[in-house]
Design a protein around this motif. Structure first.
Motif, short mmCIF file in Angstrom:
data_model
loop_
_atom_site.label_atom_id
_atom_site.label_comp_id
_atom_site.label_asym_id
_atom_site.label_seq_id
_atom_site.Cartn_x
_atom_site.Cartn_y
_atom_site.Cartn_z
N ALA A 236 -8.92 2.62 1.72
CA ALA A 236 -8.39 3.72 0.87
C ALA A 236 -6.61 3.27 -0.17
O ALA A 236 -6.24 3.24 -0.93
CB ALA A 236 -8.01 4.83 1.61
N VAL A 237 -6.31 2.54 1.16
CA VAL A 237 -4.70 2.05 1.28
C VAL A 237 -4.37 0.12 0.35
O VAL A 237 -3.70 0.43 -0.95
CB VAL A 237 -4.39 1.18 2.19
CG1 VAL A 237 -4.49 0.22 2.86
CG2 VAL A 237 -2.49 0.90 1.95
N LEU A 238 -5.67 0.03 -0.66
CA LEU A 238 -6.45 -0.64 -1.52
C LEU A 238 -6.84 -0.23 -2.54
O LEU A 238 -8.28 -0.80 -3.56
CB LEU A 238 -6.89 -2.28 -0.57
CG LEU A 238 -5.87 -2.21 0.17
CD1 LEU A 238 -6.76 -4.01 0.74
CD2 LEU A 238 -4.69 -3.62 -0.66
N CYS A 239 -7.29 1.34 -3.02
CA CYS A 239 -7.00 2.34 -3.50
C CYS A 239 -9.09 2.09 -4.22
O CYS A 239 -9.71 2.31 -4.48
CB CYS A 239 -6.83 1.33 -5.51
SG CYS A 239 -5.30 0.65 -5.34
N GLY A 240 -9.88 1.69 -2.17
CA GLY A 240 -11.48 1.48 -2.49
C GLY A 240 -11.43 3.23 -1.28
O GLY A 240 -10.63 3.80 -1.83
N ALA B 17 -0.38 0.50 -10.27
CA ALA B 17 0.61 1.11 -9.70
C ALA B 17 0.84 0.31 -8.15
O ALA B 17 2.20 -0.17 -7.48
CB ALA B 17 0.99 2.91 -9.38
N THR B 18 -0.52 -0.42 -7.11
CA THR B 18 -0.33 -0.29 -5.34
C THR B 18 0.33 -1.78 -6.60
O THR B 18 1.65 -2.14 -5.30
CB THR B 18 -1.58 -0.73 -5.22
OG1 THR B 18 -1.87 0.63 -5.10
CG2 THR B 18 -2.14 -0.99 -3.99
N ILE B 19 -0.72 -2.88 -6.88
CA ILE B 19 0.53 -3.83 -7.43
C ILE B 19 1.84 -3.94 -7.49
O ILE B 19 2.18 -4.68 -7.39
CB ILE B 19 -0.58 -4.92 -8.54
CG1 ILE B 19 -2.36 -4.59 -8.20
CG2 ILE B 19 0.30 -5.57 -8.95
CD1 ILE B 19 -2.94 -5.39 -8.97
N GLY B 20 1.79 -3.22 -8.43
CA GLY B 20 3.62 -2.80 -8.88
C GLY B 20 3.92 -2.87 -7.98
O GLY B 20 5.17 -3.44 -7.33
N VAL B 21 3.83 -2.15 -7.02
CA VAL B 21 5.04 -1.90 -5.18
C VAL B 21 4.40 -2.77 -4.64
O VAL B 21 6.27 -3.30 -4.15
CB VAL B 21 4.19 -0.89 -5.16
CG1 VAL B 21 4.88 -0.18 -3.38
CG2 VAL B 21 4.31 0.87 -4.86
N ALA C 216 -3.82 -3.79 9.99
CA ALA C 216 -2.49 -3.61 9.30
C ALA C 216 -2.21 -3.80 8.08
O ALA C 216 -2.86 -4.80 8.15
CB ALA C 216 -1.63 -4.09 11.00
N GLY C 217 -1.31 -3.23 7.77
CA GLY C 217 -0.77 -3.84 6.05
C GLY C 217 -0.23 -2.27 5.85
O GLY C 217 -0.56 -1.84 6.35
N ALA C 218 0.77 -3.20 4.63
CA ALA C 218 1.43 -2.36 3.48
C ALA C 218 2.77 -1.74 4.74
O ALA C 218 2.91 -0.40 4.34
CB ALA C 218 0.14 -1.43 2.69
#
Lengths: 194, 194
Positions: A81-85, B25-29, B61-63
């Motif tokens: 989800a955090v990567l839009c999947g 939006a994710t890529i922009g952030v 882990a990420g973001a």
């Protein structure tokens, strides 16, 4: 995959769930007919929408003929989800860790049996670090893939620690997946569009 | 994993099951906070006897934080009967093909959405050739891993063949798994024995 190569110092007996006599017999047959060692493994993938893909792994060739797994295995991959999947399965890069864990551990099972070591428990934890600036196209200085992978094995059995550790090292030395991940492999991609 | 990077030429709309606005939006952030791009993926493996291993893929882990998949995914790996295994799952080297198929196809889904192309169907077939004289220790001239991997994609959608083919090529260009398989990655293995 991973097997012991030197001649056994003892009469091989089944151990650790490994049919050690059959394993040595197989190696002996292939030694006499190297063309039997040529295998081809396959997977068929189907896009399920979004970033979700399901693959089927069923038939493969080797030992001079065609084979089928006892069932057609299917598995999913997706982005979280955090990567839009939709998170319908592990990420593709987690599957690489799975491939490495299963290869090294299978080798440990075989090699321990070949060396007459009874295993009590083998577990492993794997971590892969990746900077998504690569695949997001935000930096050409960051690679797309993992920057490094770390595996840690815990192994218990009826042998001294150094004997157990040597089994892990021999598995690493003859692991197909470890070789591919560390040395790379040529990959060709063809497209039939429209 | 794989995403489109250039600014969209049109207002992004959800397509192909991809929330394209959220993806951009994710890529922009991340572009504004590159430290959010650092991810760590993990797998835990457990030897099940013989050459059978089961892994669990759950947390990552990420973001800037810790995440869990919506469920703890488990998967098996084993050797087939012809290699003296119990065939309780795909072989480790088949899992590499699965990783590649899911990575490239996820990228195709994202990139097509970003480019405003509606996909109808994406399938792929992958083959990997391996000479087991390597892992069987019968020849030091034969590598342990695949000698080559071939993937073939069939892609259908509402765009000309060259546009569809270009989507596959862009996915290849930004695929994490394609990068790891073709270029290799450092892998360290630690052992805790006894």
């Amino acid at each position: 995959m991973n097997m012991r190569t030197a001649a056994p110092k003892r009469t091989p007996v089944p151990l650790n769930g490994v049919d050690t006599p059959a394993l040595f017999a197989t190696i002996g047959v292939v030694a006499g007919q190297p063309e039997l060692a040529k295998f081809q493994f396959r997977a068929q993938g189907k896009w399920m929408g979004g970033t979700h893909t399901q693959t089927t792994m069923s038939g493969f060739a080797g030992a001079g003929g065609e084979h089928s797994h006892k069932m057609a295995f299917t598995a999913d991959g997706d982005h979280p989800a955090v990567l839009c999947g939709a998170d319908n399965g592990p990420t593709p890069v987690e599957w690489l860790l799975h491939a490495l864990a299963t290869c090294l551990t299978a080798g440990i099972g075989n090699i321990a049996a070949a060396r007459g070591v009874k295993l009590d428990e083998v577990t492993c934890t794997l971590e892969g670090d990746i900077d998504l600036q690569g695949i997001l196209g935000l930096s050409d200085k960051v690679r797309n893939g993992y920057q490094g992978i770390r595996a840690k094995f815990d192994i218990k059995g009826d042998a001294p620690p150094e004997t157990l550790a040597a089994i892990v090292r021999q598995s690493q030395a003859r692991s197909a997946v470890f070789d591919v991940l560390t040395n790379g492999v040529p990959v060709s991609i063809a497209v039939n569009a429209g």
